[in-house]
Design an enzyme around this catalytic site. Sequence first.
Site, PDB file in Angstrom:
ATOM      1  N   ASP A 287       0.834  -1.196   0.000  1.00 14.77           N
ATOM      2  CA  ASP A 287       0.000   0.000   0.000  1.00 14.77           C
ATOM      3  C   ASP A 287       0.872   1.251   0.000  1.00 14.77           C
ATOM      4  O   ASP A 287       2.040   1.221   0.418  1.00 14.77           O
ATOM      5  CB  ASP A 287      -0.881   0.023   1.255  1.00 14.77           C
ATOM      6  CG  ASP A 287      -1.897  -1.112   1.274  1.00 14.77           C
ATOM      7  OD1 ASP A 287      -2.288  -1.562   0.176  1.00 14.77           O
ATOM      8  OD2 ASP A 287      -2.294  -1.528   2.370  1.00 14.77           O
TER       9      ASP A 287
ATOM     10  N   ASP B 230       3.360   5.250   9.032  1.00 12.84           N
ATOM     11  CA  ASP B 230       3.797   3.913   8.627  1.00 12.84           C
ATOM     12  C   ASP B 230       5.315   3.822   8.666  1.00 12.84           C
ATOM     13  O   ASP B 230       5.898   2.855   9.165  1.00 12.84           O
ATOM     14  CB  ASP B 230       3.317   3.593   7.205  1.00 12.84           C
ATOM     15  CG  ASP B 230       1.823   3.350   7.117  1.00 12.84           C
ATOM     16  OD1 ASP B 230       1.266   2.730   8.039  1.00 12.84           O
ATOM     17  OD2 ASP B 230       1.219   3.772   6.115  1.00 12.84           O
TER      18      ASP B 230
ATOM     19  N   GLU C 225       5.777  -5.379   6.486  1.00 10.81           N
ATOM     20  CA  GLU C 225       4.840  -5.063   5.422  1.00 10.81           C
ATOM     21  C   GLU C 225       5.274  -3.814   4.659  1.00 10.81           C
ATOM     22  O   GLU C 225       4.917  -3.632   3.495  1.00 10.81           O
ATOM     23  CB  GLU C 225       3.440  -4.841   6.009  1.00 10.81           C
ATOM     24  CG  GLU C 225       2.361  -4.633   4.970  1.00 10.81           C
ATOM     25  CD  GLU C 225       1.322  -3.628   5.407  1.00 10.81           C
ATOM     26  OE1 GLU C 225       0.922  -2.801   4.572  1.00 10.81           O
ATOM     27  OE2 GLU C 225       0.925  -3.663   6.578  1.00 10.81           O
ATOM     28  N   GLU C 226       6.058  -2.941   5.302  1.00 13.82           N
ATOM     29  CA  GLU C 226       6.474  -1.688   4.680  1.00 13.82           C
ATOM     30  C   GLU C 226       7.732  -1.831   3.829  1.00 13.82           C
ATOM     31  O   GLU C 226       8.155  -0.865   3.195  1.00 13.82           O
ATOM     32  CB  GLU C 226       6.712  -0.625   5.758  1.00 13.82           C
ATOM     33  CG  GLU C 226       5.485  -0.317   6.599  1.00 13.82           C
ATOM     34  CD  GLU C 226       4.324   0.203   5.774  1.00 13.82           C
ATOM     35  OE1 GLU C 226       4.578   0.904   4.766  1.00 13.82           O
ATOM     36  OE2 GLU C 226       3.168  -0.095   6.117  1.00 13.82           O
TER      37      GLU C 226
ATOM     38  N   ASP D 216       3.441  -6.138  10.752  1.00 13.52           N
ATOM     39  CA  ASP D 216       2.791  -4.977  10.162  1.00 13.52           C
ATOM     40  C   ASP D 216       2.938  -3.879  11.203  1.00 13.52           C
ATOM     41  O   ASP D 216       2.261  -3.912  12.232  1.00 13.52           O
ATOM     42  CB  ASP D 216       1.319  -5.272   9.881  1.00 13.52           C
ATOM     43  CG  ASP D 216       0.592  -4.090   9.250  1.00 13.52           C
ATOM     44  OD1 ASP D 216       1.168  -2.989   9.201  1.00 13.52           O
ATOM     45  OD2 ASP D 216      -0.567  -4.263   8.816  1.00 13.52           O
TER      46      ASP D 216
ATOM     47  N   LEU E 269       2.079  -0.745  11.513  1.00 12.27           N
ATOM     48  CA  LEU E 269       0.948   0.120  11.862  1.00 12.27           C
ATOM     49  C   LEU E 269      -0.253  -0.247  10.993  1.00 12.27           C
ATOM     50  O   LEU E 269      -0.457   0.302   9.915  1.00 12.27           O
ATOM     51  CB  LEU E 269       1.298   1.595  11.696  1.00 12.27           C
ATOM     52  CG  LEU E 269       0.289   2.576  12.321  1.00 12.27           C
ATOM     53  CD1 LEU E 269       0.120   2.316  13.810  1.00 12.27           C
ATOM     54  CD2 LEU E 269       0.723   4.015  12.094  1.00 12.27           C
ATOM     55  N   ASP E 270      -1.041  -1.176  11.476  1.00 11.14           N
ATOM     56  CA  ASP E 270      -2.256  -1.586  10.792  1.00 11.14           C
ATOM     57  C   ASP E 270      -3.344  -0.531  10.994  1.00 11.14           C
ATOM     58  O   ASP E 270      -3.503   0.009  12.088  1.00 11.14           O
ATOM     59  CB  ASP E 270      -2.732  -2.930  11.356  1.00 11.14           C
ATOM     60  CG  ASP E 270      -4.111  -3.294  10.883  1.00 11.14           C
ATOM     61  OD1 ASP E 270      -4.240  -3.665   9.708  1.00 11.14           O
ATOM     62  OD2 ASP E 270      -5.065  -3.189  11.686  1.00 11.14           O
TER      63      ASP E 270
ATOM     64  N   GLU F 131      -0.387 -10.402   8.622  1.00  9.89           N
ATOM     65  CA  GLU F 131      -1.666 -10.179   9.290  1.00  9.89           C
ATOM     66  C   GLU F 131      -2.403 -11.482   9.580  1.00  9.89           C
ATOM     67  O   GLU F 131      -2.760 -11.767  10.731  1.00  9.89           O
ATOM     68  CB  GLU F 131      -2.539  -9.257   8.423  1.00  9.89           C
ATOM     69  CG  GLU F 131      -1.932  -7.876   8.248  1.00  9.89           C
ATOM     70  CD  GLU F 131      -2.578  -7.063   7.132  1.00  9.89           C
ATOM     71  OE1 GLU F 131      -2.791  -5.852   7.328  1.00  9.89           O
ATOM     72  OE2 GLU F 131      -2.862  -7.623   6.054  1.00  9.89           O
TER      73      GLU F 131
END
Length: 421
Positions: free
Chosen positions: A145, A151, A174-175, A203, A205-206, A358
């Site tokens: 994303d 993030d 995830e980043e 992750d 900062l979901d 996640e």
Amino acid sequence: MANVCTQVGKIGMPTSSKSGAPTFARNVCKCHMAFHRQPRSATSFKSRPFQGACLLKLLSRRAGSPGSATPSTALRSVSSHQSSGGPQTMTQFLAQSKAPPQMLLLMNAMQTATKIIASKIARAGIDDLYGMVESSAGSSDSNRDAQKKLDVVANDVMKEVLSASGVVGVMASEEDDDPVEVAVQGPGSGAGAADLGYAVVFDPLDGSRNIEVSIPTGTIFGVYNRTGSGAAADVLQPGSRQVAAGYSLYSSATMMVITLGSGAHGFTLDPSIGEFVLTHPNIRIPERGQIYSLNDARYHDWPKGLQTYVDNIRQGKGQFPKQYSSRYVCSLVADFHRTLIYGGWAANPRDHLRLVYEANPLSLLAEQAGGRGSDGKQRILDITPTRLHLRLPLFLGSPLDIAELESYGDVQQLSGKKYEL
């Protein structure tokens, strides 16, 4: 035990040095774990001085030596440094468990990261941390994303703290496009991973799209023993091989819910002492709930099976003769946390949520609490990831609710349709 640092277990909150730079007092041993956070490149995570020697030296003594302690008695000795009476802290809880000392260090690092991120979120409007990162569209991985400022901040905090723990050998976020290897500089692990350290996926900062309106957000993480076959193999293991998992919830209270494979337990940050204290021991999700959580606005794009199931439970025509209510935050940690406590189910039927960061950690927590994690057809923890940012449908919740949902067959929305917000 006179040579044990008296600061073991004292967890400090961010303070300011005379120069104005933030100082983060680390949570295992202040005199050995203090550091000033400074900008570092990604490659700098590969080599970092080990900062948990005081505690590990204590826990690694050989049994039988004069005045020595086995790991179990040493853990009890560390626990004795905590104040008696009052709620049990996470450090005490872990010290009294059968977790290896390296896991204690890892979970203490996670506590520190959670407190720093919580502080950053609370000050986001003050410190101009709202909004997108201008260069975020340039990611080489189309499955990631677009990034918000927080993030990036949360990702940096996680990597800084985990790399400084001395017990993490691989991190995958995830980043980031790829996993990062870190030099393990502590004694060998008692978790079967010898000198390799743990592989941690997260992750950072979901739910970050909700930051500007102060809706709850979270951090999700899973922990594996390393395979010895390289960083990619370490983080692409089935979720059933996780040795620990958890999430942090940033809301009216800051919470951590964790499992080390023996139940799910919740801890709430007491800001008066800077410690996470046990508030939700042995969480058990109800066998069936009366709340479902997903984006009803997408109803007309759902497959027929999911539409029929939701229509039935709304009207009290499902296996449970009461009408269900809908609650949806659009923050996975928040929706899952409510589901874990109240029962029911939370889901995204699209192939949108990430298996590694996640679905796997939250599915392990769900199962440890007596619930289930499914992609609509099979158990999440049995799926072997084929790539780091693999996405899939996710259904989490009470065992009877998930079983009933799966019985409708066609519940996965795999059209690939994208929604612009």
